[in-house]
Enzyme design. Structure first.
Site, PDB file in Angstrom:
ATOM      1  N   GLU A 166     -27.391  12.388   0.503  1.00  0.00           N
ATOM      2  CA  GLU A 166     -26.864  13.748   0.269  1.00  0.00           C
ATOM      3  C   GLU A 166     -27.511  14.722   1.236  1.00  0.00           C
ATOM      4  O   GLU A 166     -27.871  15.850   0.860  1.00  0.00           O
ATOM      5  CB  GLU A 166     -27.122  14.192  -1.183  1.00  0.00           C
ATOM      6  CG  GLU A 166     -26.496  13.275  -2.211  1.00  0.00           C
ATOM      7  CD  GLU A 166     -26.791  13.687  -3.659  1.00  0.00           C
ATOM      8  OE1 GLU A 166     -27.090  14.861  -3.915  1.00  0.00           O
ATOM      9  OE2 GLU A 166     -26.710  12.794  -4.527  1.00  0.00           O
ATOM     10  N   ASP A 202     -28.770  17.467   3.411  1.00  0.00           N
ATOM     11  CA  ASP A 202     -28.501  18.839   3.841  1.00  0.00           C
ATOM     12  C   ASP A 202     -29.842  19.512   4.098  1.00  0.00           C
ATOM     13  O   ASP A 202     -30.835  19.229   3.428  1.00  0.00           O
ATOM     14  CB  ASP A 202     -27.600  19.619   2.878  1.00  0.00           C
ATOM     15  CG  ASP A 202     -28.054  19.641   1.436  1.00  0.00           C
ATOM     16  OD1 ASP A 202     -29.208  19.275   1.149  1.00  0.00           O
ATOM     17  OD2 ASP A 202     -27.246  20.055   0.584  1.00  0.00           O
ATOM     18  N   HIS A 239     -32.437  16.519   0.342  1.00  0.00           N
ATOM     19  CA  HIS A 239     -32.112  17.944   0.357  1.00  0.00           C
ATOM     20  C   HIS A 239     -33.364  18.672   0.854  1.00  0.00           C
ATOM     21  O   HIS A 239     -34.385  18.671   0.160  1.00  0.00           O
ATOM     22  CB  HIS A 239     -31.779  18.443  -1.057  1.00  0.00           C
ATOM     23  CG  HIS A 239     -30.593  17.766  -1.668  1.00  0.00           C
ATOM     24  ND1 HIS A 239     -29.325  17.892  -1.152  1.00  0.00           N
ATOM     25  CD2 HIS A 239     -30.476  16.975  -2.761  1.00  0.00           C
ATOM     26  CE1 HIS A 239     -28.476  17.210  -1.913  1.00  0.00           C
ATOM     27  NE2 HIS A 239     -29.154  16.632  -2.881  1.00  0.00           N
ATOM     28  N   GLU A 253     -31.230  10.109 -10.377  1.00  0.00           N
ATOM     29  CA  GLU A 253     -32.232  11.119 -10.770  1.00  0.00           C
ATOM     30  C   GLU A 253     -32.919  10.836 -12.099  1.00  0.00           C
ATOM     31  O   GLU A 253     -33.032  11.722 -12.947  1.00  0.00           O
ATOM     32  CB  GLU A 253     -31.571  12.505 -10.803  1.00  0.00           C
ATOM     33  CG  GLU A 253     -30.969  12.888  -9.472  1.00  0.00           C
ATOM     34  CD  GLU A 253     -30.368  14.288  -9.451  1.00  0.00           C
ATOM     35  OE1 GLU A 253     -30.275  14.920 -10.522  1.00  0.00           O
ATOM     36  OE2 GLU A 253     -29.975  14.745  -8.368  1.00  0.00           O
ATOM     37  N   ASN A 260     -30.596   6.239  -6.966  1.00  0.00           N
ATOM     38  CA  ASN A 260     -30.496   7.421  -6.097  1.00  0.00           C
ATOM     39  C   ASN A 260     -31.320   8.558  -6.675  1.00  0.00           C
ATOM     40  O   ASN A 260     -31.279   8.804  -7.886  1.00  0.00           O
ATOM     41  CB  ASN A 260     -29.007   7.832  -6.055  1.00  0.00           C
ATOM     42  CG  ASN A 260     -28.683   8.835  -4.975  1.00  0.00           C
ATOM     43  OD1 ASN A 260     -28.960   8.591  -3.804  1.00  0.00           O
ATOM     44  ND2 ASN A 260     -28.078   9.957  -5.356  1.00  0.00           N
TER      45      ASN A 260
HETATM   46  C1  XIL Z   1     -23.591  18.897  -7.069  1.00  0.00           C
HETATM   47  C2  XIL Z   1     -22.200  19.228  -6.551  1.00  0.00           C
HETATM   48  O1  XIL Z   1     -22.259  19.345  -5.162  1.00  0.00           O
HETATM   49  C3  XIL Z   1     -21.703  20.502  -7.162  1.00  0.00           C
HETATM   50  O2  XIL Z   1     -20.357  20.732  -6.816  1.00  0.00           O
HETATM   51  C4  XIL Z   1     -21.833  20.431  -8.676  1.00  0.00           C
HETATM   52  O3  XIL Z   1     -21.501  21.672  -9.209  1.00  0.00           O
HETATM   53  C5  XIL Z   1     -23.217  20.045  -9.083  1.00  0.00           C
HETATM   54  O4  XIL Z   1     -23.575  18.839  -8.475  1.00  0.00           O
HETATM   55  N1  XIL Z   1     -27.628  15.799  -6.863  1.00  0.00           N
HETATM   56  C6  XIL Z   1     -26.513  15.030  -6.936  1.00  0.00           C
HETATM   57  C7  XIL Z   1     -25.188  15.653  -6.643  1.00  0.00           C
HETATM   58  O5  XIL Z   1     -26.596  13.819  -7.138  1.00  0.00           O
HETATM   59  O6  XIL Z   1     -24.135  15.023  -7.314  1.00  0.00           O
HETATM   60  C8  XIL Z   1     -25.196  17.118  -6.956  1.00  0.00           C
HETATM   61  O7  XIL Z   1     -23.944  17.658  -6.543  1.00  0.00           O
HETATM   62  C9  XIL Z   1     -26.347  17.797  -6.279  1.00  0.00           C
HETATM   63  C10 XIL Z   1     -27.661  17.220  -6.701  1.00  0.00           C
END
Ligand code: XIL
Length: 492
Positions: free
Chosen positions: A278, A280, A249, A171, A213
């Site tokens: 990731e 979702d 996401h 990020e 990422n």
């Molecule tokens: C999130 C986790 O799922 C949570 O448990 C934590 O509190 C915050 O981070 N981008 C990412 C992940 O790269 O690591 C993050 O995960 C969500 C956003």
């Protein structure tokens, strides 16, 4: 495009878990004895992991290690998934709560679980502006840069040989229209912090794929254009990057973009692998199911989209549980999105090529761990101050080299910079002689000949063209002591 049907292609050795799944299906058919027709579909995966493996891909999930004591959770994990990502346990705050004091217990637990069940591990994340330990807040400039590089070096060294791919940097780009970097304490140490992190990670674990990422990079937009430009630049200059992770996401306001597949493809065209890291998707029912299916089909259409990871198992495990964005409900029951995902995987697509192309070829056959402890935060890690061990030779003007060495007792990583002369280059070869105790074990961003004594390194497709006065880099790792003599460079 390499549109090889997963069903008809000669494929890699069937993974053990898949073999087991197929064997159990076959056994079931014998027992039932009537459903010969089903035998034709015996190659269809009955779990996400088995179905993805049919195409050479993994299907992974984020795992919260404290949930491994939940039998429903761990039952689904072990049945369905072939890769894991630590949800929080490998982040900077978790692994280095005090300067140069490392705590790996939770991360180790996940890696051990993964190894016991034949799952891959995606490391997450070595350098990120979020979830840093409190002590980094008072650091800036060289002190923060060195702390970051030490963190990357130590954590990647600890997990050396056990990580399939690392999210080295997470990020780092800004949202909105700038296409530039996000402001952060790490960014304020200098624009080159990302490449420095990648170099340190490569030196620490040459066998892991190294990935950038990010989120909101899933379609073509100013942010993904910024990442694209960085990856293109890294590839051109030999900065060791192997893959790009797309968090994916999605919400009602930010759905799967129409150009999702095209965007993945343009990154692959730069010579990197891509993964969905990731995933979702907010929603429920058939609309959520359709979106999951689209994402899976996009990845399967691209042979170098090598795996998909969802950001948790049950909706109640999600970091944004109110969005009910996952494949299992709170009871662990499969949702319509599960069925559409499994169907999309079983529909097949391109097959992931069995070998990983450069720059990680050949994978190290031995990965000698440093026998000395990596440096503490108070002294910069070796990669930060690479003293040239050779001065550029006069040569014939085609090109010059400089070698920087990161060595420890029993091993070394050499990074070689090739600088083109006034005429530029369309290909290059670097020759050097290693000390008698040295053996090359891994090479990246070059094709090597020989592993001991006189060795040579030739440019590969993506770094053979070097403009007048411009430079590119390659590297190699070895056992024994590193090169000390002159490296010579010539047009090839
Ligand atoms: C999130 C986790 O799922 C949570 O448990 C934590 O509190 C915050 O981070 N981008 C990412 C992940 O790269 O690591 C993050 O995960 C969500 C956003």
């Amino acid at each position: 495009m390499n549109q090889v049907s997963a069903r008809s292609s000669g494929r890699r050795t069937t993974p053990p878990r898949l073999r087991a799944a197929l064997a159990s299906i076959a056994t079931g058919l014998v027992a039932v004895g009537t459903t010969v027709v089903l035998a034709a579909s015996a190659s269809a995966g009955t779990t996400l992991g088995a179905a993805a493996a049919e195409t050479g891909r993994y299907f992974g999930t984020a795992v919260a290690v404290n949930r491994l004591s939940d039998s429903v959770y761990v039952g689904i994990l072990n049945r369905e998934f072939t890769s894991v990502t630590a949800e929080n346990e490998m982040k900077w705050d978790a692994t280095e709560p005090s300067p140069n004091q490392f705590t790996y217990a939770s991360g180790d637990k996940l890696v051990s679980h993964a190894e016991a069940y034949g799952m891959r591990v995606r490391g997450h994340a070595l350098a990120w502006h979020q979830q840093q330990p409190r002590w980094t807040a008072v650091l800036s400039g060289t002190a923060l840069r060195n702390a970051m590089l030490n963190h990357v070096t130590q954590v990647a060294t600890h997990y050396r040989g056990r990580i399939d791919a690392w999210n080295v940097v997470n990020e780092a780009f800004a949202d909105g229209g700038s296409g530039g970097r996000r402001d952060s304490n790490l960014q304020r140490t200098g624009d080159d912090w990302i490449e420095a992190a990648f170099r340190a990670a490569r030196a620490a674990d040459p066998g892991a794929k190294l990935c950038y990422n990010d989120y909101n990079t899933d379609g073509q937009n100013p942010k993904s254009n910024g990442v694209y430009a960085m990856v293109r630049d890294f590839r051109a200059r030999g900065v060791p990057i192997d893959c790009v992770g797309f968090q994916s996401h999605f919400t009602a306001q930010s759905p799967v973009p129409a150009d999702y597949q095209a965007n993945l493809q343009r990154f692959v065209d730069l010579g990197v692998e891509v993964q969905i890291t990731e995933l979702d998707i907010e929603g429920s029912g058939s609309s959520q199911a359709d979106s999951y299916s689209r994402v899976v089909r996009a990845c399967l259409a691209i042979s170098r989209c090598t795996g998909i990871t969802v950001s948790g198992i049950r909706d109640t495990d999600s970091w944004r549980s109110s969005a009910t964005p996952l494949l299992f409900d709170g009871n662990g029951t499969r949702k319509p999105a599960y069925a559409s995902t499994l169907d999309a995987l079983n529909a097949g697509g391109t097959t992931v090529p069995p070998t990983t192309p450069p720059p990680t070829t050949p994978p190290p056959t031995t990965t000698p761990p440093p026998t000395t402890t990596p440096p503490p935060t108070t002294t910069p890690p070796p990669t930060t101050t690479p003293p040239p061990t050779t001065t550029p030779p006069p040569g014939d003007g085609d090109c010059a080299t400089s070698v920087s060495l990161n060595s420890w007792s029993g091993g070394f990583v050499a990074t070689v910079k090739v600088t083109a002369g006034p005429a530029g280059l369309d290909g290059w070869v670097v020759n050097l002689t290693l000390p008698s105790d040295a053996t090359v074990t891994a090479v990246w961003s070059a094709q090597s000949t020989g592993t001991a004594g006189a060795v040579s390194f030739r440019s590969v497709s993506y770094n053979s063209a070097v403009g007048a006065g411009a430079g590119t880099e390659f590297g190699f790792q070895g056992t024994g002591s590193g090169p000390t003599g002159t490296a010579t460079c010539a047009r090839a």
